[in-house]
Design an enzyme around this catalytic site. Structure first.
Site, PDB file in Angstrom:
ATOM      1  CD  GLU A 286      -2.557   1.211   2.689  1.00  0.00           C
ATOM      2  OE1 GLU A 286      -3.536   1.963   2.777  1.00  0.00           O
ATOM      3  OE2 GLU A 286      -2.178   0.461   3.613  1.00  0.00           O
ATOM      4  CE  LYS A 348      -8.724   0.779   2.581  1.00  0.00           C
ATOM      5  NZ  LYS A 348      -7.796   1.338   3.597  1.00  0.00           N
ATOM      6  CB  CYS A 398      -5.391  -1.002   4.541  1.00  0.00           C
ATOM      7  SG  CYS A 398      -5.137  -0.487   6.257  1.00  0.00           S
TER       8      CYS A 398
END
Length: 540
Positions: A286, A348, A398
């Site tokens: 990330e 995301k 994440c």
């Protein structure tokens, strides 16, 4: 009619102390602080203490107020003991004064604990006489509290009790009910255990229940073994293996977004690692590239893309994308010879509150933080996988891997279901703490639920390869800079690979978590009916 009171024979202060101690034990069960390993027996033991404190008694019952207070204390201690490391991101990296950071963590824990307090209050209000029904309702109420925490206000399900069971005897149930189902079963077992008396062993009912539970668990274990290790037709075979290089830059979090230190280091190290990689698939974590493409020196990103424009290799790279006019996204770029005309991109979907979006009415709080906050756009649920080397590779960024119901949306069409999951994370915000171990167990649970490998590329750890059985096969030392090399065996369903999806993947892809909500609601209705029946019998 039973009189509502507290647990007989125990001072109220001792009950409160036991509830807090049991909550701390529940937190430790998710990832033992000295080893990082989950302890399934400790999770059930901590739940048993809670169940013992709120169980109905023969002549008296715990008042709903007392039950709610005990549940609130237990859950607050458990949740604060689970994500205490938020203090590091708020104070060490965010610059928030220590007392305010402590208050924020405790406030979040207490707010989320209110779900458990409410459910245990209702549970104690029912005060049922049937031991079996009491155990079932306790588990169902625990399930509903977990679901509320995981879905309301965008959801924050970190540390759900079921994660302690990735290595335990209940792990075989993950392919049916997921982490929430595991937590509910553990709660039922805990309440059932504390209600057993010596006299119960002289009757046939207890033995029948134990036999039924043992048989169900044995069948689930055999079914899981067959699904993982055996093939039902000669045409079924695993998807081809894939060699990997997972990059862990270990860029110090307090320097990661600093133009004079962390940014040049990240750009240099990741560019060299991507250039020199030899594996089929190379994965950078990330925001490995901490700048927007337009902020990079001309030719930097184009050079990486050109490196993977030809040949037998592909790369997945974490990078922010967008502009002020269209908005920004926390994204993954996929680079391969097949993506030159149509680049692969994953955005995301499940954003982190305060870090990637600011909840309404909380700008005053974020104004006190010295953190590079973003107000990102959300990607859609169920984005296409990255196709490479016979695999369908599904990114998640994440803490998106906490939300199995969202990852499960990709399984609505088994022929297009992912063969491998890849998690891109940066847990550097929380230091070298148990947060790294907890996140590893979360990824392992997703592998159990879907029976798909989960590959993790992170900034500071845990960079790891988890196979379709939930077993960590390769892992890089945490808080080190390096490259993890290994192989992953994908699992899928297509003409070349006949491995079916799990029951959990089948129902969660169609209905999300609603079947679990409906189960909880039906059990609640059953409890109300049973209570009315008990009260009617007492009047006569």
């Amino acid at each position: 009619m039973a009189r509502a009171t507290s647990t007989p024979g125990l001072p109220l202060a001792l009950q409160a102390l036991l509830a807090v101690a049991a909550g701390v034990a529940q937190a430790a069960s998710l990832a033992w602080p000295w080893s990082g390993e989950p302890l399934w027996w400790l999770q059930i033991a901590s739940m048993a203490v809670l169940a013992w404190l709120v169980r109905p008694h023969a002549t008296v019952s715990v008042s709903w107020q007392r039950g709610a207070a005990i549940g609130g204390l237990f859950a607050t201690a458990w949740l604060a003991g689970t994500f205490w490391w938020l203090f590091i991101s708020l104070h060490t990296y965010g610059g928030l004064a220590a007392p305010l950071a402590v208050a924020a963590v405790l406030g979040l824990a207490a707010f989320l604990a209110s779900y458990y307090a409410a459910m245990l209050g209702v549970f104690c209000r029912l005060a049922l006489t049937s031991k079996a029904l009491t155990a079932i309702i306790f588990g169902a109420f625990w399930l509903m509290a977990e679901l509320a925490r995981g879905t309301l206000w965008t959801g924050f399900p970190w540390g759900a009790g079921g994660y302690a069971h990735v290595d335990g005897p209940l792990a075989a149930l993950a392919r049916y009910g997921g982490v929430y189902g595991l937590g509910a079963v553990a709660a039922m077992l805990a309440m059932g255990a504390v209600q057993v008396r010596r006299a119960d062993f002289r009757g046939w009912r207890l033995w029948a229940v134990l036999l039924a539970l043992g048989a169900a668990l044995a069948l689930a274990t055999v079914d899981r073994f067959c699904a993982i290790h055996l093939c039902s037709t000669p045409q079924q075979r695993p998807a081809p293996s894939l060699s990997l290089e997972l990059l862990q830059g270990n860029i110090p979090q307090d320097e990661k977004f600093q133009s004079g230190s962390g940014v040049p280091l990240a750009l240099k190290w990741y560019a060299e690692a991507l250039r020199d990689a030899k594996a089929d698939l190379v994965v950078a974590p990330e925001t490995a590239i901490p700048l927007l493409p337009q902020q990079l020196i001309p030719g930097y990103l184009e050079g990486i893309q050109q490196r993977y424009a030809q040949g037998p290799q592909a790369a997945l790279l974490g990078i922010p994308l967008g502009d002020e006019a269209q908005g920004y996204t926390n994204s993954v770029l996929g680079m391969s010879p097949a993506t030159q005309a149509t680049p692969y991109r994953y955005d995301k979907h499940h954003l982190v509150p305060f870090g990637e979006f600011i909840p309404p009415f909380f700008k005053w709080f974020t104004a006190m933080l010295n953190i590079p906050l973003g107000d990102f756009n959300r990607g859609v649920v169920g984005q296409p996988s990255f196709a490479w080397a016979g695999q369908r590779i599904a990114p998640n960024i994440c803490y998106e891997d906490l939300f199995g119901e969202e990852l499960g949306a990709r399984f609505i069409d088994p022929a297009q279901a992912p063969t491998v999951f890849v998690n891109f994370s940066n847990i550097g915000w929380f230091g070298d703490t148990v947060a790294i171990d907890q996140h590893l167990q979360i990824s392992r649970m997703r592998a159990l639920e879907f029976e798909r490998p989960m590959v993790r590329a992170t900034n500071t750890g845990a960079t790891a390869i988890i196979d379709h059985r939930g077993v960590v096969t390769h892992q890089l030392a945490r808080t080190t800079r390096g490259v993890l090399k290994g192989e992953v065996q994908g699992r899928g369903l297509d003409p070349q690979s006949g491995w079916a999806i799990t029951p959990y993947a089948w129902w969660v892809s169609r209905w999300g978590l609603w079947p679990l909500w409906m189960f909880g609601a039906l059990v609640l209705a059953l409890g109300v009916w049973a209570r009315n029946k008990d009260m009617g019998a007492r009047r006569h």
